[in-house]
Each structure stands twice: as C-alpha cells, then as structure tokens.
Design a protein around this motif. Structure first.
Motif, PDB file in Angstrom:
ATOM      1  N   VAL A  91      25.417  18.494  47.650  1.00 16.79           N
ATOM      2  CA  VAL A  91      25.576  17.038  47.762  1.00 16.79           C
ATOM      3  C   VAL A  91      27.042  16.673  47.567  1.00 16.79           C
ATOM      4  CG1 VAL A  91      24.971  14.811  46.740  1.00 16.79           C
ATOM      5  CG2 VAL A  91      23.207  16.548  47.063  1.00 16.79           C
ATOM      6  N   ALA A  92      27.663  17.258  46.546  1.00 20.07           N
ATOM      7  CA  ALA A  92      29.076  16.982  46.271  1.00 20.07           C
ATOM      8  C   ALA A  92      29.964  17.417  47.422  1.00 20.07           C
ATOM      9  CB  ALA A  92      29.502  17.671  44.975  1.00 20.07           C
ATOM     10  N   GLY A  93      29.542  18.463  48.128  1.00 19.90           N
ATOM     11  CA  GLY A  93      30.324  18.963  49.255  1.00 19.90           C
ATOM     12  C   GLY A  93      30.018  18.274  50.576  1.00 19.90           C
ATOM     13  N   GLY A  94      29.140  17.278  50.557  1.00 14.68           N
ATOM     14  CA  GLY A  94      28.842  16.533  51.778  1.00 14.68           C
ATOM     15  C   GLY A  94      27.847  17.210  52.707  1.00 14.68           C
ATOM     16  N   VAL A  95      27.156  18.230  52.213  1.00 14.65           N
ATOM     17  CA  VAL A  95      26.148  18.922  53.024  1.00 14.65           C
ATOM     18  C   VAL A  95      24.901  18.047  53.088  1.00 14.65           C
ATOM     19  CG1 VAL A  95      24.671  20.980  53.135  1.00 14.65           C
ATOM     20  CG2 VAL A  95      27.051  21.179  52.364  1.00 14.65           C
ATOM     21  N   THR A  96      24.241  18.048  54.234  1.00  9.97           N
ATOM     22  CA  THR A  96      23.007  17.275  54.391  1.00  9.97           C
ATOM     23  C   THR A  96      21.832  18.224  54.646  1.00  9.97           C
ATOM     24  OG1 THR A  96      23.197  17.060  56.793  1.00  9.97           O
ATOM     25  CG2 THR A  96      24.316  15.378  55.455  1.00  9.97           C
ATOM     26  N   ILE A  97      20.638  17.696  54.495  1.00 15.87           N
ATOM     27  CA  ILE A  97      19.439  18.471  54.832  1.00 15.87           C
ATOM     28  C   ILE A  97      19.483  18.864  56.304  1.00 15.87           C
ATOM     29  CG2 ILE A  97      16.928  18.287  55.149  1.00 15.87           C
ATOM     30  CD1 ILE A  97      17.707  18.893  52.272  1.00 15.87           C
ATOM     31  N   ASP A  98      19.986  17.981  57.152  1.00 18.03           N
ATOM     32  CA  ASP A  98      20.107  18.317  58.573  1.00 18.03           C
ATOM     33  C   ASP A  98      20.979  19.558  58.771  1.00 18.03           C
ATOM     34  OD1 ASP A  98      18.536  16.133  59.098  1.00 18.03           O
ATOM     35  OD2 ASP A  98      20.066  15.004  60.182  1.00 18.03           O
ATOM     36  N   ASP A  99      22.076  19.655  58.025  1.00 22.27           N
ATOM     37  CA  ASP A  99      22.945  20.836  58.128  1.00 22.27           C
ATOM     38  C   ASP A  99      22.170  22.104  57.775  1.00 22.27           C
ATOM     39  OD1 ASP A  99      25.194  19.192  58.685  1.00 22.27           O
ATOM     40  OD2 ASP A  99      25.688  19.027  56.552  1.00 22.27           O
ATOM     41  N   HIS A 107      11.595  16.888  54.143  1.00 21.81           N
ATOM     42  CA  HIS A 107      11.362  16.241  52.843  1.00 21.81           C
ATOM     43  C   HIS A 107      10.984  17.231  51.754  1.00 21.81           C
ATOM     44  CE1 HIS A 107       7.318  16.647  54.405  1.00 21.81           C
ATOM     45  NE2 HIS A 107       6.814  16.311  53.238  1.00 21.81           N
ATOM     46  N   ARG A 108      10.878  18.507  52.129  1.00 22.22           N
ATOM     47  CA  ARG A 108      10.469  19.516  51.146  1.00 22.22           C
ATOM     48  C   ARG A 108      11.667  20.261  50.549  1.00 22.22           C
ATOM     49  NH1 ARG A 108       5.724  19.660  54.592  1.00 22.22           N
ATOM     50  NH2 ARG A 108       3.919  19.756  53.228  1.00 22.22           N
ATOM     51  N   LEU A 109      12.815  20.087  51.113  1.00 18.39           N
ATOM     52  CA  LEU A 109      14.009  20.790  50.637  1.00 18.39           C
ATOM     53  C   LEU A 109      14.851  19.840  49.797  1.00 18.39           C
ATOM     54  CD1 LEU A 109      15.006  22.598  53.952  1.00 18.39           C
ATOM     55  CD2 LEU A 109      13.516  23.420  52.111  1.00 18.39           C
ATOM     56  N   VAL A 110      15.332  20.333  48.682  1.00 17.42           N
ATOM     57  CA  VAL A 110      16.174  19.527  47.797  1.00 17.42           C
ATOM     58  C   VAL A 110      17.531  20.197  47.697  1.00 17.42           C
ATOM     59  CG1 VAL A 110      16.449  18.620  45.459  1.00 17.42           C
ATOM     60  CG2 VAL A 110      14.183  18.671  46.529  1.00 17.42           C
ATOM     61  N   MET A 146       4.325  15.616  56.871  1.00 19.49           N
ATOM     62  CA  MET A 146       5.603  15.372  57.545  1.00 19.49           C
ATOM     63  C   MET A 146       6.290  14.138  56.981  1.00 19.49           C
ATOM     64  SD  MET A 146       4.797  15.744  61.552  1.00 19.49           S
ATOM     65  CE  MET A 146       4.435  17.313  62.295  1.00 19.49           C
ATOM     66  N   ARG A 147       7.584  14.105  57.206  1.00 17.54           N
ATOM     67  CA  ARG A 147       8.366  12.880  57.013  1.00 17.54           C
ATOM     68  C   ARG A 147       9.135  12.698  58.302  1.00 17.54           C
ATOM     69  NH1 ARG A 147      13.476  10.885  55.907  1.00 17.54           N
ATOM     70  NH2 ARG A 147      14.385  12.936  55.751  1.00 17.54           N
ATOM     71  N   VAL A 148       8.828  11.628  59.000  1.00 18.48           N
ATOM     72  CA  VAL A 148       9.487  11.349  60.266  1.00 18.48           C
ATOM     73  C   VAL A 148      10.462  10.195  60.035  1.00 18.48           C
ATOM     74  CG1 VAL A 148       9.151  10.688  62.682  1.00 18.48           C
ATOM     75  CG2 VAL A 148       7.431  12.097  61.522  1.00 18.48           C
ATOM     76  N   PRO A 149      11.760  10.490  60.074  1.00 15.22           N
ATOM     77  CA  PRO A 149      12.746   9.421  59.860  1.00 15.22           C
ATOM     78  C   PRO A 149      12.685   8.393  60.996  1.00 15.22           C
ATOM     79  CG  PRO A 149      13.771  11.597  59.729  1.00 15.22           C
ATOM     80  CD  PRO A 149      12.385  11.791  60.239  1.00 15.22           C
ATOM     81  N   VAL A 150      12.732   7.127  60.624  1.00 16.33           N
ATOM     82  CA  VAL A 150      12.720   6.040  61.605  1.00 16.33           C
ATOM     83  C   VAL A 150      13.920   5.153  61.303  1.00 16.33           C
ATOM     84  CG1 VAL A 150      11.426   4.070  62.520  1.00 16.33           C
ATOM     85  CG2 VAL A 150      10.201   6.123  61.746  1.00 16.33           C
ATOM     86  N   ASP A 151      14.785   4.984  62.288  1.00 13.29           N
ATOM     87  CA  ASP A 151      15.968   4.142  62.117  1.00 13.29           C
ATOM     88  C   ASP A 151      15.593   2.670  62.210  1.00 13.29           C
ATOM     89  OD1 ASP A 151      17.720   6.282  61.850  1.00 13.29           O
ATOM     90  OD2 ASP A 151      18.085   6.421  64.009  1.00 13.29           O
ATOM     91  N   PRO A 210       8.160  12.041  43.046  1.00 15.00           N
ATOM     92  CA  PRO A 210       8.424  13.391  42.571  1.00 15.00           C
ATOM     93  C   PRO A 210       8.232  14.424  43.691  1.00 15.00           C
ATOM     94  CG  PRO A 210       6.974  12.214  41.077  1.00 15.00           C
ATOM     95  CD  PRO A 210       7.142  11.364  42.292  1.00 15.00           C
ATOM     96  N   GLU A 211       8.979  15.515  43.586  1.00 12.67           N
ATOM     97  CA  GLU A 211       8.940  16.548  44.619  1.00 12.67           C
ATOM     98  C   GLU A 211       7.543  17.114  44.830  1.00 12.67           C
ATOM     99  OE1 GLU A 211      11.321  16.481  42.206  1.00 12.67           O
ATOM    100  OE2 GLU A 211      12.936  15.803  43.522  1.00 12.67           O
ATOM    101  N   ALA A 212       6.791  17.311  43.747  1.00 16.88           N
ATOM    102  CA  ALA A 212       5.441  17.875  43.874  1.00 16.88           C
ATOM    103  C   ALA A 212       4.534  16.956  44.680  1.00 16.88           C
ATOM    104  CB  ALA A 212       4.842  18.129  42.497  1.00 16.88           C
ATOM    105  N   GLN A 213       4.718  15.670  44.567  1.00 14.66           N
ATOM    106  CA  GLN A 213       3.908  14.740  45.349  1.00 14.66           C
ATOM    107  C   GLN A 213       4.386  14.660  46.791  1.00 14.66           C
ATOM    108  OE1 GLN A 213       3.987  11.160  42.974  1.00 14.66           O
ATOM    109  NE2 GLN A 213       2.011  11.668  42.061  1.00 14.66           N
ATOM    110  N   ARG A 214       5.701  14.709  47.008  1.00 21.03           N
ATOM    111  CA  ARG A 214       6.221  14.683  48.383  1.00 21.03           C
ATOM    112  C   ARG A 214       5.732  15.878  49.168  1.00 21.03           C
ATOM    113  NH1 ARG A 214      12.558  13.570  47.972  1.00 21.03           N
ATOM    114  NH2 ARG A 214      12.389  15.788  47.618  1.00 21.03           N
ATOM    115  N   ASP A 215       5.588  17.004  48.497  1.00 22.45           N
ATOM    116  CA  ASP A 215       5.160  18.240  49.152  1.00 22.45           C
ATOM    117  C   ASP A 215       3.742  18.123  49.704  1.00 22.45           C
ATOM    118  OD1 ASP A 215       5.548  20.957  49.922  1.00 22.45           O
ATOM    119  OD2 ASP A 215       4.384  21.601  48.185  1.00 22.45           O
ATOM    120  N   ARG A 216       2.974  17.174  49.214  1.00 24.08           N
ATOM    121  CA  ARG A 216       1.593  17.007  49.670  1.00 24.08           C
ATOM    122  C   ARG A 216       1.507  16.280  51.019  1.00 24.08           C
ATOM    123  NH1 ARG A 216      -1.746  18.534  45.467  1.00 24.08           N
ATOM    124  NH2 ARG A 216      -0.667  18.663  43.493  1.00 24.08           N
ATOM    125  N   PHE A 217       2.577  15.650  51.442  1.00 25.02           N
ATOM    126  CA  PHE A 217       2.606  15.003  52.751  1.00 25.02           C
ATOM    127  C   PHE A 217       2.989  16.033  53.798  1.00 25.02           C
ATOM    128  CE2 PHE A 217       3.181  11.482  49.839  1.00 25.02           C
ATOM    129  CZ  PHE A 217       2.351  10.513  50.388  1.00 25.02           C
TER     130      PHE A 217
END
Length: 168
Positions: A138-146, A129-132, A10-15, A1-8
């Motif tokens: 999402v339908a328009g292909g926008v990403t959090i990176d954008d 990880h805090r932005l939804v 950072m989120r560091v993406p690892v490929d 859930p978003e409320a729990q993710r907000d407690r971390f």
C-alpha cells in the motif's frame, strides 16, 4: 471483516455513472413503478444450479484454479513476482469460487465442460476482494489490480489439445 468478505463469490466493481447515464437514472426514478414479470421461477433457479454443477471439470483445469489461489499464498513456489505484496492470500473458498463461477461461465457460453479460459475470465471478480495488500505494498502504491495482472499473466493455464476435450 475479511472472513465475511470471503463468503461472497464475487465483487464486481461498478463505477459512477456518466452525466447522461445519471440523467437516465433520475428520469427513470421519476416515472411510476412498472410491474415487471418474473423471468425465472424458484424451480428454474434450482434447475440452473444443478445444470451448472453438472458442467464437467477436467482435473487439469481444476488444478489451474487451485494454482492461481496457491500462488497468492506462496508466490515464490509458483514463480509469481508478488512476494511481500499480500498480507495474506486467498482461501480455499477462492478455489471453489473459481471453479463454480467458471462452470457458470461455461454454461452461459453453451458448453457442458469447463475451460481454463472460463476460470481466467472470472478470476478477477472472484479474487479481487479476497486478497489483502501488505502495508509495504500500500505504501508503495501497489494495487490489487497490479497483483492480479501479475498472477494471471504468470500462472500458466492448461491448453486443450486437438478435439478440444483433452488437456495437457
């Protein structure tokens, strides 16, 4: 859930690893376990936390961190072109995270004061990880990176004046 993710913090993406990297992982896993000595004691960690907390935060740099977060909640008021792309923006924990992670970055860089560059440099990992995204985004292909690129290239950071410790 978003409320729990907000407690971390950072989120560091690892490929996924490359082929040669994965071979190294498998090779290491086949070797006997190695006893690795501790580098830090619990007391060392507590001291580092206190030292990080003592890193000076100029009000204008704190304002920059807060403006980044507030722009995710009210992009029009901050002239950031992400209106309608987020279902909801970052919480006050994000502002705290930007400043605290920035202080740690400043300390790692050998400084006793926070620069806007430190906040900028940790912003992706603190905010991603805090932005939804909204359904339309999402339908328009926008990403959090954008969204983060737009945010970080639009919200103006304070600049140090001569001497490096005064801001405008």
């Amino acid at each position: 859930p978003e409320a729990q993710r907000d407690r971390f913090l950072m989120r560091v993406p690892v490929d996924y690893p490359s082929g040669p990297e994965e071979h190294e992982i498998v090779d290491r896993a086949r070797r006997p376990a190695v006893d690795i000595p501790s580098l830090l004691t619990t007391a060392d960690v507590v001291t580092l936390q206190a030292t990080t907390g003592a890193v000076h935060v100029d009000r204008s740099v704190q304002d920059y961190a807060i403006r980044l977060v507030m722009a995710t909640r009210d992009p029009v008021a901050h002239d950031v072109d992400i209106e309608g792309l987020l279902a909801y923006g970052a919480s006050p924990r994000a502002s705290i995270g930007l400043v605290r992670a920035g202080q740690a970055m400043a300390l790692l860089r050998g400084r006793d004061h926070l620069l806007a560059q430190d906040v900028y440099d940790v912003a992706y990992d603190v905010l991603n990880h805090r932005l939804v995204l909204s359904f339309d985004a999402v339908a328009g292909g926008v990403t959090i990176d954008d969204v983060l690129v737009e945010l970080l290239t639009t919200v103006v950071a304070p600049r140090p004046t001569t001497g490096g410790d005064r801001w405008r």
